[in-house]
Scaffold this motif. Structure first.
Motif, mmCIF file in Angstrom:
data_model
loop_
_atom_site.group_PDB
_atom_site.id
_atom_site.type_symbol
_atom_site.label_atom_id
_atom_site.label_comp_id
_atom_site.label_asym_id
_atom_site.label_seq_id
_atom_site.Cartn_x
_atom_site.Cartn_y
_atom_site.Cartn_z
ATOM 1 N N LEU A 131 1.036 -1.247 -0.046
ATOM 2 C CA LEU A 131 -0.130 -0.016 0.037
ATOM 3 C C LEU A 131 0.951 1.318 -0.125
ATOM 4 O O LEU A 131 1.962 1.462 0.878
ATOM 5 N N THR A 167 6.201 9.865 -6.488
ATOM 6 C CA THR A 167 7.242 8.926 -5.904
ATOM 7 C C THR A 167 6.858 7.465 -5.939
ATOM 8 O O THR A 167 7.753 6.607 -6.085
ATOM 9 N N TYR A 168 5.704 7.156 -5.580
ATOM 10 C CA TYR A 168 5.045 5.786 -5.611
ATOM 11 C C TYR A 168 5.274 5.064 -6.959
ATOM 12 O O TYR A 168 5.583 3.978 -7.192
ATOM 13 N N ASN A 220 0.269 5.636 0.222
ATOM 14 C CA ASN A 220 -0.763 6.652 0.394
ATOM 15 C C ASN A 220 -0.252 8.024 -0.213
ATOM 16 O O ASN A 220 0.766 8.948 0.497
ATOM 17 N N ARG A 277 3.688 13.134 -3.949
ATOM 18 C CA ARG A 277 3.968 11.831 -3.344
ATOM 19 C C ARG A 277 3.297 10.822 -4.178
ATOM 20 O O ARG A 277 3.758 9.441 -4.324
ATOM 21 N N GLU A 335 7.566 1.461 -10.299
ATOM 22 C CA GLU A 335 8.022 1.180 -11.915
ATOM 23 C C GLU A 335 9.267 0.462 -11.640
ATOM 24 O O GLU A 335 9.711 -0.443 -12.565
ATOM 25 N N GLU A 336 10.170 1.070 -10.760
ATOM 26 C CA GLU A 336 11.461 0.742 -10.675
ATOM 27 C C GLU A 336 11.511 -0.895 -10.469
ATOM 28 O O GLU A 336 12.160 -1.642 -10.427
ATOM 29 N N GLN A 337 10.551 -1.049 -9.129
ATOM 30 C CA GLN A 337 10.469 -2.523 -8.823
ATOM 31 C C GLN A 337 9.846 -3.501 -9.722
ATOM 32 O O GLN A 337 9.666 -4.877 -9.433
ATOM 33 N N LEU A 365 8.612 4.313 -7.673
ATOM 34 C CA LEU A 365 9.196 3.259 -6.863
ATOM 35 C C LEU A 365 8.602 1.938 -7.446
ATOM 36 O O LEU A 365 9.490 0.888 -7.799
#
Lengths: 336, 336
Positions: free
Chosen positions: B96, B108-109, B98, B105, B114-116, B112
């Protein structure tokens, strides 16, 4: 759309792939002009660093995981807000996992986070995960326990004195004249539940009269509270407890709702106290007495300690911060 | 503890590294006896596959991300529970994020995740992320919008008819005789807020008498509601609205709390209706009228669609499921 690779960026910027790699990993080695050319190429191509490739080199990524017992419990979302307030400025995204008090689900998250090589983990453990946490730490992930003191004290931790909290709740019910207390919460294997219960039992024993009956619940939400209330209502009137100590506020609110709907007067017939002091406790139909835990501060403190451990993984003495809970008496235990 | 590698497992099991690799990735190619030897070696060494290395080959990992506007809003945790109920049996952990209604923000998710290289993303967008979502999808991540209909209709989606919901709330307040309605919610750029407001304005216009004033809030939590209530209380009595339509229940509960504490009678002086029908709405000090959204079902439906998209990424027609909201009238709008 084909995925842009380092060599595509290099070709467009007119530099070698090694220079692009330097720009990404050691920007100080590259001139500002070249950096700016590479940045333009990155923007134009929509290039995203493959975190998998980067992690193979660096070992970890910047994200921090938080595993909570119940993501629907405002106590844990308040903790999460406290964590976010500290991690945001440190440019570390927080990803949340909900173990739902299940040791199996907890292991799934630990495995995922271990595979993803996150840089930090905040966890309120559901199962016995000490060995898994040690392994995570050995692999370079900083670990801080939240709302739990590590028995072996080898992990940093932020916790609340649950013994004091359990005692405050039970002594308050005894103070307002109650002598037959039902404790509702569970599973009893969850450390917080066990500790709060034990402290309440001790307080009743010390008081010398009165008794405490345990009504174990399978979960810690309002539904569990409503189910326990049905069990309560099935008892013959003269055998019913005159007070309820619920192991958290969600359970207490479920009990309150079901008892009042069945015509039981709160607090006249049954006094009810919860635990956590979530926002909804004060605004309940009958404002709920509770034991306040400083959830937001706990989250912030845990995140600050985590950032310290990330910066210095070989700290000799893990830090332990323990907060004191506070009794908040409201209408659900006091006749006005 | 040194990290165990494939070659350590191979040495202990007495096989070649290639056989270990086959056991991990193509177990059918390896005899059961050898598999069992390798499994024992894996257990003994505490070997964990390096997901980074595996992702480089496979492109994605099994996890699914859910980005919500406010993790502390029970509406979104109910959605998350619905998602988990479907993903759990499919052995896909849910992580999850938020966004807290912040476009920065949210980005940022997305970066992240996309990179993962997560395999699926469920998102209630805060900012304008259509281009980013297209890129994610082009890179192999399944995307489903939650609580939002994609204007371009190229992403699958699960949504609720917010126009109908806004109309139901406003018409109910008009029905019970209110003529000066304050709409509280924000930021007004959030699609759900905008749509509910517009529908309420249209309902008032159609009714022909009465007016709607907008009190924009910066966030959508109880604090925002309390702040708006202070603004409300600062108005001269004769200019005060006689009803409040809050864009969600958290805001409504904050308004309710602050107004009753200031001696305003609800619903006699001011009727209040919220949106979502979270559990706490019914158990509020004055039970709160609301517009019910089927949060749990929405989450489950979104997860089922996501699993379909993961299984068949090239579906020609993205699925759109739209739920109908329902008016739930309680004491906060009806004198008993």
């Amino acid at each position: 759309m084909p995925i842009a690779r380092v060599r595509d960026v290099a070709a467009l910027a007119g530099v070698s792939p090694g220079t692009v790699s330097n720009a990404l990993n050691h920007p100080a080695k590259v001139t500002p002009e070249t950096l700016s050319r590479i940045q333009s190429a990155i923007d134009e191509l929509g290039f995203v660093r493959n975190d998998a490739a980067r992690q193979l080199r660096a070992g970890t990524n910047r994200s921090v995981g938080l595993v909570v017992l119940d993501v629907a419990n405002p106590f844990f979302t308040d903790v999460a807000h406290g964590v976010e307030d500290e991690l945001g400025p440190a440019d570390r995204p927080l990803i949340l996992g909900n173990s739902a008090q299940s040791a199996a689900r907890e292991l799934t998250y630990l495995t995922l986070f271990e595979e993803q090589r996150i840089s930090g983990l905040l966890i309120t453990p559901a199962g016995n995960v000490v060995e898994r946490l040690r392994r995570l730490r050995d692999r370079g992930t900083a670990v801080v326990l939240v709302d739990r003191l590590s028995r072996t004290r080898d992990f940093a931790s932020v916790s609340v004195d649950d013994r004091l909290g359990g005692r405050l709740a039970a002594e308050h019910l005894l103070d307002v004249g109650r002598r037959r207390i039902a404790f509702i919460g569970g599973p009893l294997g969850i450390t917080q539940v066990k500790t709060r219960l034990k402290a309440a039992q001790d307080a009743v024993a010390r008081f010398g009269s009165g008794e405490l009956v345990v009504m174990a619940s399978a979960t810690m939400d309002a539904t569990a509270g409503r189910l326990a209330a049905e069990e309560f209502l099935a008892l013959p009137r003269r055998r019913r407890p005159d007070a309820v100590f619920a192991a958290n506020d969600l359970v207490a609110l479920g009990v309150l709702q079901a008892l009042t709907m069945a015509g039981v007067r709160v607090p006249d017939d049954v006094a009810i106290i919860g635990y956590d002091d979530i926002d909804f406790a004060a605004s309940a139909a009958i404002p709920l007495s509770s034991v306040r835990q400083p959830a937001h501060e706990m989250g912030a403190a845990a995140a600050r300690i985590l950032l310290e451990v990330i910066a210095d993984p070989d700290q000799a003495n893990p830090r332990h911060t323990t907060f004191k809970p506070e009794l908040v008496a409201r209408a659900s235990t006091r006749s006005s």
